[in-house]
Design an enzyme around this catalytic site. Structure first.
Site, PDB file in Angstrom:
ATOM      1  NE  ARG A  57       6.415 -13.729   0.603  1.00  0.00           N
ATOM      2  CZ  ARG A  57       5.397 -14.154   1.337  1.00  0.00           C
ATOM      3  NH1 ARG A  57       5.483 -15.290   1.971  1.00  0.00           N
ATOM      4  NH2 ARG A  57       4.294 -13.444   1.436  1.00  0.00           N
ATOM      5  CE  LYS A  71      -4.607 -12.748   6.678  1.00  0.00           C
ATOM      6  NZ  LYS A  71      -3.196 -12.386   6.492  1.00  0.00           N
ATOM      7  CG  HIS A 113       8.125 -12.539   8.624  1.00  0.00           C
ATOM      8  ND1 HIS A 113       7.538 -13.668   9.153  1.00  0.00           N
ATOM      9  CD2 HIS A 113       7.248 -12.070   7.699  1.00  0.00           C
ATOM     10  CE1 HIS A 113       6.364 -13.863   8.581  1.00  0.00           C
ATOM     11  NE2 HIS A 113       6.162 -12.928   7.686  1.00  0.00           N
ATOM     12  CB  SER A 130       3.503 -17.551   8.231  1.00  0.00           C
ATOM     13  OG  SER A 130       4.344 -16.480   8.554  1.00  0.00           O
TER      14      SER A 130
HETATM   15  P1  ADP Z   1       0.345 -10.493   5.926  1.00  0.00           P
HETATM   16  O1  ADP Z   1      -0.754 -11.309   6.513  1.00  0.00           O
HETATM   17  O2  ADP Z   1       0.186  -9.012   6.132  1.00  0.00           O
HETATM   18  O3  ADP Z   1       0.757 -10.843   4.525  1.00  0.00           O
HETATM   19  P2  ADP Z   1       2.758 -11.838   6.772  1.00  0.00           P
HETATM   20  O4  ADP Z   1       3.150 -12.055   8.188  1.00  0.00           O
HETATM   21  O5  ADP Z   1       2.450 -13.037   5.947  1.00  0.00           O
HETATM   22  O6  ADP Z   1       1.553 -10.835   6.888  1.00  0.00           O
HETATM   23  O7  ADP Z   1       3.846 -10.986   6.018  1.00  0.00           O
HETATM   24  C1  ADP Z   1       4.223  -9.706   6.464  1.00  0.00           C
HETATM   25  C2  ADP Z   1       5.136  -9.070   5.431  1.00  0.00           C
HETATM   26  O8  ADP Z   1       6.327  -9.829   5.311  1.00  0.00           O
HETATM   27  C3  ADP Z   1       4.562  -8.984   4.018  1.00  0.00           C
HETATM   28  O9  ADP Z   1       5.017  -7.798   3.419  1.00  0.00           O
HETATM   29  C4  ADP Z   1       5.163 -10.175   3.331  1.00  0.00           C
HETATM   30  O10 ADP Z   1       5.255  -9.977   1.928  1.00  0.00           O
HETATM   31  C5  ADP Z   1       6.535 -10.201   3.973  1.00  0.00           C
HETATM   32  N1  ADP Z   1       7.157 -11.512   3.916  1.00  0.00           N
HETATM   33  C6  ADP Z   1       6.647 -12.681   4.340  1.00  0.00           C
HETATM   34  N2  ADP Z   1       7.527 -13.696   4.118  1.00  0.00           N
HETATM   35  C7  ADP Z   1       8.616 -13.142   3.501  1.00  0.00           C
HETATM   36  C8  ADP Z   1       9.842 -13.655   2.981  1.00  0.00           C
HETATM   37  N3  ADP Z   1      10.111 -14.947   3.013  1.00  0.00           N
HETATM   38  N4  ADP Z   1      10.716 -12.783   2.420  1.00  0.00           N
HETATM   39  C9  ADP Z   1      10.400 -11.469   2.360  1.00  0.00           C
HETATM   40  N5  ADP Z   1       9.261 -10.916   2.819  1.00  0.00           N
HETATM   41  C10 ADP Z   1       8.363 -11.741   3.388  1.00  0.00           C
END
Ligand code: ADP
Length: 165
Positions: A90, A41, A17, A127
């Site tokens: 990703r 969630k 992130h 996460s």
């Molecule tokens: P959500 O529940 O909306 O998917 P996340 O916190 O899991 O929320 O992710 C928020 C954003 O960050 C999403 O666009 C996700 O694709 C991106 N993201 C999560 N992990 C990575 C990573 N390792 N590299 C790039 N983008 C990421």
């Protein structure tokens, strides 16, 4: 002034992130990282805890603000006068869901979504993977900042899981 919203659960925030935040902050005049209060969630960290860990993680970036929102993302984006939504991509598996969300948000909110490819070293990072490793007592130092490691340790200690310091 170009303003983007980077929404997500950030439960917890990872280096994946933060890579997107750093790069996004260089593209827009202002980047608002928005923690979604998603009643559907069951998060590990409260919204307040996620805001706290994000604030600590971006304190070196003056044009990044941390916020939270409930309800439709497009309504929040409009209220903050944002020009775009920023999302990270990703693996190919992210594509279908993101494509759908971007199309819906453009239709209902007339707002563009900008995608940024993950940094190569973070392509595998999520996460949920961090939580899985941490909950089993594994070391997550390479995945999240030190202050987030600390918060994970505290959280799982309270849940009686033995976690290496
Ligand atoms: P959500 O529940 O909306 O998917 P996340 O916190 O899991 O929320 O992710 C928020 C954003 O960050 C999403 O666009 C996700 O694709 C991106 N993201 C999560 N992990 C990575 C990573 N390792 N590299 C790039 N983008 C990421």
């Amino acid at each position: 002034m170009k303003i983007a919203i980077y929404p997500g659960s950030f439960d917890p925030v990872t280096y994946g992130h933060l890579d997107i935040v750093e790069r996004g902050a260089g593209l827009f005049d202002k980047l608002i990282v928005a923690v979604a209060k998603n009643p559907g969630k069951e998060p590990l960290f409260t919204v307040e805890e996620r805001i706290e860990m994000l604030k600590e993680s971006v304190k070196h970036l003056p044009n990044v603000e941390i916020a939270c929102f409930q309800g439709l993302l497009v309504d929040f984006a409009r209220s903050r006068k944002a020009n775009a939504i920023l999302r990270g991509l990703r693996a190919l598996s992210d594509f279908e869901y993101e494509f759908q969300m971007a199309s819906v948000n453009r239709k209902i909110g007339n707002i563009e979504t900008v995608f940024m490819m993950t940094g190569n070293e973070y392509a595998y990072l999520s996460s949920s993977a961090v939580k899985e490793v941490a909950s089993l007592g594994g070391c997550v130092k390479g995945f999240v900042p030190d202050h987030v490691v600390k918060m994970l340790v505290e959280k799982y200690k309270r849940m009686n899981i033995d976690f290496p310091e």
